[in-house]
Write a protein that holds these residues in place. Structure first.
Motif, PDB file in Angstrom:
ATOM      1  N   GLN A  72     -10.296 -16.274  22.905  1.00 20.70           N
ATOM      2  CA  GLN A  72      -9.865 -14.908  22.595  1.00 20.70           C
ATOM      3  C   GLN A  72      -8.344 -14.772  22.698  1.00 20.70           C
ATOM      4  O   GLN A  72      -7.716 -14.077  21.903  1.00 20.70           O
ATOM      5  CB  GLN A  72     -10.562 -13.924  23.537  1.00 20.70           C
ATOM      6  N   GLN A  76      -5.969 -13.693  19.769  1.00 24.10           N
ATOM      7  CA  GLN A  76      -5.054 -12.572  19.939  1.00 24.10           C
ATOM      8  C   GLN A  76      -3.618 -12.991  19.650  1.00 24.10           C
ATOM      9  O   GLN A  76      -2.852 -12.269  19.008  1.00 24.10           O
ATOM     10  CB  GLN A  76      -5.181 -12.013  21.357  1.00 24.10           C
ATOM     11  N   GLN A  77      -3.237 -14.193  20.145  1.00 18.97           N
ATOM     12  CA  GLN A  77      -1.893 -14.691  19.881  1.00 18.97           C
ATOM     13  C   GLN A  77      -1.658 -14.914  18.393  1.00 18.97           C
ATOM     14  O   GLN A  77      -0.594 -14.605  17.851  1.00 18.97           O
ATOM     15  CB  GLN A  77      -1.666 -15.998  20.656  1.00 18.97           C
ATOM     16  N   TYR A  79      -3.243 -13.346  15.981  1.00 24.31           N
ATOM     17  CA  TYR A  79      -3.120 -12.027  15.372  1.00 24.31           C
ATOM     18  C   TYR A  79      -1.735 -11.424  15.625  1.00 24.31           C
ATOM     19  O   TYR A  79      -1.116 -10.837  14.723  1.00 24.31           O
ATOM     20  CB  TYR A  79      -4.210 -11.100  15.886  1.00 24.31           C
ATOM     21  N   GLU A  80      -1.277 -11.548  16.862  1.00 25.29           N
ATOM     22  CA  GLU A  80       0.043 -11.022  17.174  1.00 25.29           C
ATOM     23  C   GLU A  80       1.138 -11.741  16.382  1.00 25.29           C
ATOM     24  O   GLU A  80       2.093 -11.103  15.907  1.00 25.29           O
ATOM     25  CB  GLU A  80       0.305 -11.141  18.683  1.00 25.29           C
TER      26      GLU A  80
END
Length: 436
Positions: A72, A76-77, A79-80
């Motif tokens: 996750q 998330q990284q 996506y960021e």
């Protein structure tokens, strides 16, 4: 059954294990049977297996949770990172649009400034052109140094406002282009810009700026060229008048005007605006010089008092028509019918008007600078002493009064009282007539 109570059928029976616990006088004993041991072993094995299973579950659960958390975190990284990249791309696009818009506004400002400069130049040229229109002998195209854009570049209506008082619609539209992909100002220029249909607004704007800039440069260049040609032609006309007057020995201000032989000085580069001001000043000086020389020439009696009429007796020594002896003829005689108008050959003031001995009825006009003209043998005098006349004004009617053998006009030119051959003035008048 035997005495020990063992079964004879199944043979010897094993006795169960007995656990004896002695504590002082108290003695306790337990009988441990096999099923009890089996149950206890099963319980212990179940506890061990459960413990191992629980431990394995906890260990694997922590690993699974850690792996899931790491996955996750990685997602998330990612996506960021993607969001940051998109934000940076948006910022770059926005910055480029702002930069393009600022660049367009700067270019539009420069073009508007140049257009305003051209309009101001056109306003400055107006009075000079009005002066130039009064000149004769200058090509009509030189009298209109406000050029039009060549047809192979743009249509006339595209640049109708370049030199006028209004701002070009294309420039006004360019000022609000911004970051839009299309603009109304491109509608008339896109087909001439030689760009693909899907070209960006910046590329099409650059092409449009280039076309307008070339048009403005063409106008500036054509203005300078035509002003230069007009100044050169004006100087040539002034020089022609001055040379003709000097060749005839007539007075002319030799220090007035342009001297192309005595030149020098350091080289100082100038811009187009300064060059235009210099050319306009040079043209204005040329017109001043031409006006000055024209005024000087008009003061001299250069016109023909009897145009188209034959000369019956020139200036100089001749045989007197009445006595038949050699005598000085101080003027020129023109064959002209009785009662024809005698016209002044230059502007001046009437100093004599009436009967004057052998001249008969005579009119004398003072032209200044010591020059006078006489019109003799008139049948009638139409002016009075002190009257101002202009070139071509009628001073009297021709006749045969005084010492004359028939109707004619006796014409004299005098300087400080001395008679001068009028033919010299008539020849100069022929040369400079087209410049006056």
């Amino acid at each position: 059954m035997n005495a020990n109570g063992q079964s004879a059928v199944f043979g010897r029976r094993k006795e169960p294990h007995t656990v004896i616990i002695a504590r002082g006088d108290e003695i306790r004993h337990f009988t441990v049977r096999p099923w009890m041991i089996a149950c206890l072993g099963s319980i212990v094995a179940a506890v061990v297996v459960g413990y191992l299973l629980a431990t394995s579950y906890l260990v694997f659960r922590d690993d699974l949770i850690g792996a899931t958390t790491a996955r996750q975190a990685r997602m998330q990284q990612a996506y960021e990172d993607r969001i940051s990249a998109l934000r940076a791309q948006v910022d770059r696009i926005t910055s480029r649009q702002l930069l393009d818009q600022q660049l367009m506004e700067t270019k539009v400002g420069e073009l508007l400034a140049r257009q305003t400069q051209l309009s101001q130049r056109h306003g400055r040229l107006g009075p000079i052109l009005e002066r130039a229109e009064t000149l004769e002998g200058i090509s009509p195209e030189l009298q209109n140094p406000t050029p039009t854009v060549p047809a192979d570049r743009t249509k006339p209506e595209d640049h109708a406002a370049i030199v006028g008082d209004k701002v070009m619609p294309e420039l006004a539209a360019l000022a609000s282009i911004g970051g839009s992909s299309e603009a109304p100002a491109f509608s008339r220029w896109s087909t001439r810009a030689d760009l693909p249909v899907g070209a960006s607004s910046a590329d099409r704007a650059d092409k449009l700026f280039g076309a307008i800039n070339q048009s403005l440069q063409a106008i500036e260049t054509e203005q300078l060229q035509r002003i230069t040609r007009l100044a050169d032609t004006t100087y040539q006309n002034a020089d022609a008048i001055k040379d003709a007057l000097q060749a005839a020995g007539l007075p002319v201000d030799a220090d007035f005007g342009k001297d192309e032989t005595d030149v020098g000085g350091p080289l100082v580069p100038i811009d187009r605006a300064t060059l235009f001001d210099t050319k306009v000043k040079e043209l204005d000086e040329a017109l001043d010089q031409l006006d000055h020389l024209r005024k000087e020439a008009r003061r001299l009696p250069l016109a023909n008092p009897a145009p188209g009429r034959a000369v019956t007796s020139p200036f100089g020594v001749r045989t007197d028509p009445l006595l038949g002896t050699a005598a000085l003829h101080s003027g020129m005689d023109f064959r002209i019918p009785l009662g024809s108008p005698a016209r002044a050959t230059a502007a001046g003031i009437i100093t004599k008007a009436g009967w004057n001995g052998g001249y008969g009825r005579m009119v004398e006009v003072d032209h200044g600078q010591g020059y006078t003209t006489r019109y003799a043998h008139l049948s009638r005098v139409d002016v009075a002493i002190g009257q101002a006349v202009k070139a071509g004004d009628v001073v009297g009617q021709t006749g045969s009064s005084g010492r004359s053998t028939g109707p004619h006009l006796h014409y004299e030119v005098r300087h400080d009282g001395d008679a001068i051959d009028p033919l010299r003035f008539l020849r100069i008048g022929k040369k400079v007539e087209k410049y006056l």
